[in-house]
Each structure stands twice: as C-alpha cells, then as structure tokens.
Scaffold this motif. Structure first.
Motif, PDB file in Angstrom:
ATOM      1  N   GLN A 280       0.836  -1.203   0.000  1.00 41.97           N
ATOM      2  CA  GLN A 280       0.000   0.000   0.000  1.00 41.97           C
ATOM      3  C   GLN A 280       0.868   1.249   0.000  1.00 41.97           C
ATOM      4  O   GLN A 280       0.582   2.217  -0.724  1.00 41.97           O
ATOM      5  CB  GLN A 280      -0.921  -0.013   1.217  1.00 41.97           C
ATOM      6  CG  GLN A 280      -1.842   1.193   1.295  1.00 41.97           C
ATOM      7  CD  GLN A 280      -2.889   1.020   2.374  1.00 41.97           C
ATOM      8  OE1 GLN A 280      -3.832   0.264   2.211  1.00 41.97           O
ATOM      9  NE2 GLN A 280      -2.717   1.718   3.479  1.00 41.97           N
ATOM     10  N   VAL A 281       1.933   1.241   0.788  1.00 38.57           N
ATOM     11  CA  VAL A 281       2.867   2.372   0.796  1.00 38.57           C
ATOM     12  C   VAL A 281       3.492   2.546  -0.584  1.00 38.57           C
ATOM     13  O   VAL A 281       3.643   3.672  -1.076  1.00 38.57           O
ATOM     14  CB  VAL A 281       3.954   2.153   1.867  1.00 38.57           C
ATOM     15  CG1 VAL A 281       5.057   3.201   1.748  1.00 38.57           C
ATOM     16  CG2 VAL A 281       3.342   2.195   3.263  1.00 38.57           C
ATOM     17  N   ALA A 282       3.815   1.428  -1.235  1.00 33.33           N
ATOM     18  CA  ALA A 282       4.383   1.495  -2.585  1.00 33.33           C
ATOM     19  C   ALA A 282       3.378   2.061  -3.575  1.00 33.33           C
ATOM     20  O   ALA A 282       3.754   2.791  -4.506  1.00 33.33           O
ATOM     21  CB  ALA A 282       4.851   0.108  -3.026  1.00 33.33           C
ATOM     22  N   ALA A 283       2.078   1.738  -3.398  1.00 31.50           N
ATOM     23  CA  ALA A 283       1.043   2.277  -4.286  1.00 31.50           C
ATOM     24  C   ALA A 283       0.939   3.792  -4.143  1.00 31.50           C
ATOM     25  O   ALA A 283       0.802   4.518  -5.139  1.00 31.50           O
ATOM     26  CB  ALA A 283      -0.300   1.623  -3.986  1.00 31.50           C
ATOM     27  N   ASP A 288       2.448   9.260  -6.285  1.00 35.96           N
ATOM     28  CA  ASP A 288       3.205  10.504  -6.129  1.00 35.96           C
ATOM     29  C   ASP A 288       4.197  10.685  -7.266  1.00 35.96           C
ATOM     30  O   ASP A 288       4.347  11.790  -7.815  1.00 35.96           O
ATOM     31  CB  ASP A 288       3.951  10.498  -4.787  1.00 35.96           C
ATOM     32  CG  ASP A 288       3.020  10.703  -3.603  1.00 35.96           C
ATOM     33  OD1 ASP A 288       1.921  11.262  -3.796  1.00 35.96           O
ATOM     34  OD2 ASP A 288       3.391  10.300  -2.483  1.00 35.96           O
ATOM     35  N   GLY A 289       4.892   9.599  -7.621  1.00 32.40           N
ATOM     36  CA  GLY A 289       5.865   9.691  -8.706  1.00 32.40           C
ATOM     37  C   GLY A 289       5.213   9.997 -10.033  1.00 32.40           C
ATOM     38  O   GLY A 289       5.719  10.817 -10.821  1.00 32.40           O
ATOM     39  N   GLN A 371      -2.422   9.100   5.409  1.00 33.14           N
ATOM     40  CA  GLN A 371      -1.451   8.615   4.436  1.00 33.14           C
ATOM     41  C   GLN A 371      -1.857   8.927   2.999  1.00 33.14           C
ATOM     42  O   GLN A 371      -1.140   8.565   2.065  1.00 33.14           O
ATOM     43  CB  GLN A 371      -1.259   7.109   4.605  1.00 33.14           C
ATOM     44  CG  GLN A 371      -0.718   6.705   5.961  1.00 33.14           C
ATOM     45  CD  GLN A 371      -0.618   5.203   6.146  1.00 33.14           C
ATOM     46  OE1 GLN A 371      -0.564   4.438   5.168  1.00 33.14           O
ATOM     47  NE2 GLN A 371      -0.610   4.734   7.385  1.00 33.14           N
ATOM     48  N   MET A 372      -3.005   9.586   2.811  1.00 35.14           N
ATOM     49  CA  MET A 372      -3.437   9.927   1.459  1.00 35.14           C
ATOM     50  C   MET A 372      -2.555  11.033   0.878  1.00 35.14           C
ATOM     51  O   MET A 372      -2.183  11.968   1.581  1.00 35.14           O
ATOM     52  CB  MET A 372      -4.893  10.387   1.472  1.00 35.14           C
ATOM     53  CG  MET A 372      -5.897   9.267   1.654  1.00 35.14           C
ATOM     54  SD  MET A 372      -5.932   8.109   0.257  1.00 35.14           S
ATOM     55  CE  MET A 372      -6.462   9.179  -1.083  1.00 35.14           C
ATOM     56  N   PRO A 373      -2.207  10.949  -0.415  1.00 39.41           N
ATOM     57  CA  PRO A 373      -1.364  11.972  -1.035  1.00 39.41           C
ATOM     58  C   PRO A 373      -1.986  13.358  -0.908  1.00 39.41           C
ATOM     59  O   PRO A 373      -3.134  13.576  -1.303  1.00 39.41           O
ATOM     60  CB  PRO A 373      -1.300  11.524  -2.506  1.00 39.41           C
ATOM     61  CG  PRO A 373      -1.579  10.061  -2.471  1.00 39.41           C
ATOM     62  CD  PRO A 373      -2.557   9.866  -1.346  1.00 39.41           C
ATOM     63  N   GLY A 374      -1.226  14.276  -0.342  1.00 39.51           N
ATOM     64  CA  GLY A 374      -1.684  15.652  -0.237  1.00 39.51           C
ATOM     65  C   GLY A 374      -2.936  15.837   0.592  1.00 39.51           C
ATOM     66  O   GLY A 374      -3.604  16.870   0.483  1.00 39.51           O
TER      67      GLY A 374
END
Length: 396
Positions: A280-283, A288-289, A371-374
């Motif tokens: 999940q962290v990798a997802a 982000d990338g 942990q959601m992006p932004g």
C-alpha cells in the motif's frame, strides 16, 4: 478463499435490486464489557429509519433487520475478543464477513451496497503458505488471515535422517601414510580441516534441495507468498537451494517443532500483513511519482475520478477509508453534485469511485486519511486509451 471472496464482492457490487442495507461494526478487545449488542441495535435502527424514509415497506424492513440480527449472533457476539463485522442485507441477499482489520461504526441504506470498507478483505483473504523446516520434521501449511490447513508434501523427506537413510553419500577424508612413534607407515594423517563440518553442511544442503523440489511441485505456479519457519542457519541454506520465486524476506525464526499449525499461522500472518502494508505504501509512492512526472496520468480531483472510474479508465484508486464525500452522480448525464452532509438520495462518491474501479478491473487501496497523497479524499492513476488507425482506412 480469495476467489470466493472476490466473486462475492463482485456480486454485491453488481447488485441493484435494492433496498440495500450495509452495516459495519468495530471489533471489541478481549475482556471488554461494553454492550456491543446495544450499539448494533442503534445501527439497525438508523438503517431502518433510512429505509422507511425512502418509502420501503415496514414488514420488509422488519424482516431484513431480523435476518441481520441472526447473522450477527452467528458471527461473533458471544466471542471474546469480538471481531469486526460487515453485514449486507437486501430482499434476496444476506452476507456477513468477519474482518481482520478495523472499521468505523457505520450504517448505509440505499440503492446498492456500501462496499468501500470491504475492499481490504480482497488482499487480506489471499492465501499464503508456511514451510516449517527443521532437521526432525517438515510441514507445509496453507493459511489465510484467520485459517490454516496442513498440505501433503509428496516426495519430501520426513526429516534429515530420512534423507540420509537412502543416501549413498559418506564422509570422504584424505588419508595418507604418516609417521607415528612406532615408525614410518604405521599411522595415518587426516587432511582437510573442517571436513566433518563441511559434510554436515552438504547433507543439510541436499536435504533442503529435496524439500524444495517437493514444495515446487506442490505449488507449481510459484505466485503465492511462502513464509519460512525455522532456525536461521537452516533457513539460510534453504533460501540458497530453493527455486521457489516468492519466498518472503522475513521468516518465523526459531524451532518450529514447538509450534502448532495455528501458532505458525499467526506468526506468519503478522509478516504477511506487513508485506501487504508495504504494498500500500508502494502504491502511494507510485501515485506521487506519476503525479510529478506525468500529471496527465494522475489526479486527485473527484469530479474527474468518478466518471473516469465509470468509464473504466481508473487503473489504480487510493481512497480514504476514514471519510465520506456525500453527493449524487447521474451516470446517464454525468452530472455530479457534492454535498457537505448527507441528504436524501445521496451516496458516498468515494464508494462510487471504488466500486466502479473494482468493477472495471482496477486496483483499489483503502488508505488511512493521514497517508493519502496531499491529504486528498481520493487519488487515481488513469489508463490512457489509444486509437490505432488501420493502414489505408479513412476516418469516419
């Protein structure tokens, strides 16, 4: 189990017979004296009010609640600790799931089932395997987050002694004539320092090879995660000898002979769960990338994500598991409205996006809000459709 869970969630996602009632009840720890049955009744009453306010028949609503009460009683109200539950009911549907992770207390009534909190069960129900290896015993177990069963390991030696019983290998030492106190040639000198240790290592190495051949035959696809259990030096030899491609990096270290199948499952599951968490962290990192390098292929804009999910263009969806965004979405017109609080006829649009992504073969990750992006409520990577023109064809 995973295939069954997948098929059942797919059936729930496709169901539109309504009215649908979805109830989520958090777990209670061992020894808790909190009255969970009273909390469950409050959730059912909230669902009943929602159904009745939508004009559904009171007799049908009462029958639905009675079915849910029976299901809940069967799934853990008398247990300690009491597991988290997800319950789904409609006129011709009744499903209950014990969840190995936390959920918020929630009741949702509507035209379809509310499934967002159920999606983690897809990965949590994925089977994994445990190989318990010692000099005295070999066990292969098939396990999930809450179940375990021993598997026959045809062709595997029962122990190191079983390997050596049919082995022609014997310790070979270099022996040359040497001097003794009685004269030349009356004694022998042994060369090769550590020969006995090297022999023992070779015996263990070939023991591991025989076990590995049996494991690869028992698990021919080589896709399921294999957790090793044993002492460090023997597991190191097994890793070096193994051809199985999906061995977990971490292992259950120590003598497995003292542990029951269930104890091995529990310790291995803790390792497997950490693997799932890292995925999940990798997802999130992948999103982000991609958002930084190819912003046209990633978005956290809900008004873009919901119709894209409906059209099958969402490849991966990250969605907050702790929040809702109530509103409406008209599939026919594409009209989407966002509301600050739930109104009659509203749906959680995060759930709509998750269900549509799942129905169209995308990956759904339910992520803690922090942990959601932004800090977004949802984020998606998009499939980019391309149209290839056949040579010589003319545009329409």
């Amino acid at each position: 189990m995973q295939d069954r869970i997948y098929d059942e969630i797919m059936a729930l996602a496709r169901y539109h017979g309504g009215p649908c009632l979805s109830v989520f009840l958090p777990a209670l720890p061992r020894g808790s004296d909190r009255p969970r049955s009273a909390r469950f009744e409050r959730l059912l009453e909230a669902g009943a009010r929602q159904l009745l306010a939508s004009g559904h028949d009171q007799t049908m609503v009462a029958a639905t609640l009675a079915s849910l009460r029976g299901q809940a009683a069967d799934q853990g109200f008398g247990m300690s600790p009491q597991p988290a539950l997800a319950l789904f009911a409609a006129p011709d549907v009744l499903r209950t799931y014990r969840l190995p992770y936390g959920v918020a207390e929630l009741t949702v009534a509507g035209r379809r089932f509310y499934l967002k909190p159920l999606f983690p069960l897809l990965s949590y129900s994925t089977p994994f395997y445990v190989l318990a290896l010692s000099k005295n015993r070999v066990r292969l177990l098939r396990a999930t987050c809450d179940d375990v069963e021993p598997l026959e390991l045809a062709g595997a030696p029962a122990s190191l002694a079983d390997t050596l019983k049919y082995d022609d290998f014997a310790p070979q030492h270099q022996v040359h004539p040497g001097k003794t106190s009685r004269g030349v040639g009356d004694g022998a000198v042994f060369y090769g320092h550590g020969a006995i240790a090297d022999t023992a290592k070779e015996e263990l190495r070939r023991y591991c090879q025989q076990v590995d051949r049996a494991v690869c035959e028992a698990l021919p696809h080589g896709e399921a995660l294999l957790v090793l259990a044993g002492v460090r030096y023997l597991l190191a030899l097994y890793r070096a000898a193994s051809r199985y491609p999906a061995i977990a990096t971490d292992a259950v270290v120590g003598s497995p002979d003292r542990l029951s199948d269930e104890a091995l499952r529990a310790r291995a599951w803790a390792l497997v769960r950490s693997v799932l968490d890292r995925r999940q962290v990798a997802a999130v990192a992948h999103y982000d990338g991609l958002a930084a390098s190819h912003p046209q292929d990633a978005t956290s804009y809900l008004r873009t994500i919901v119709p894209a999910a409906r059209d099958g263009r969402v490849e991966m969806l990250l969605v907050s598991g702790d929040e809702q965004q109530w509103g409406t979405y008209d599939e026919a017109t594409g009209a989407l409205e966002l509301h600050s609080s739930a109104k009659a006829g509203d749906e959680d649009l995060l759930d709509v996006a998750a269900v549509q992504t799942f129905l169209h073969g995308g990956d759904v990750y339910v992520v803690p809000a922090g942990q959601m992006p932004g800090g977004a409520l949802c984020a998606a990577t998009l499939r980019q459709w391309t149209v290839t023109r056949v040579q010589g064809s003319q545009p329409a």
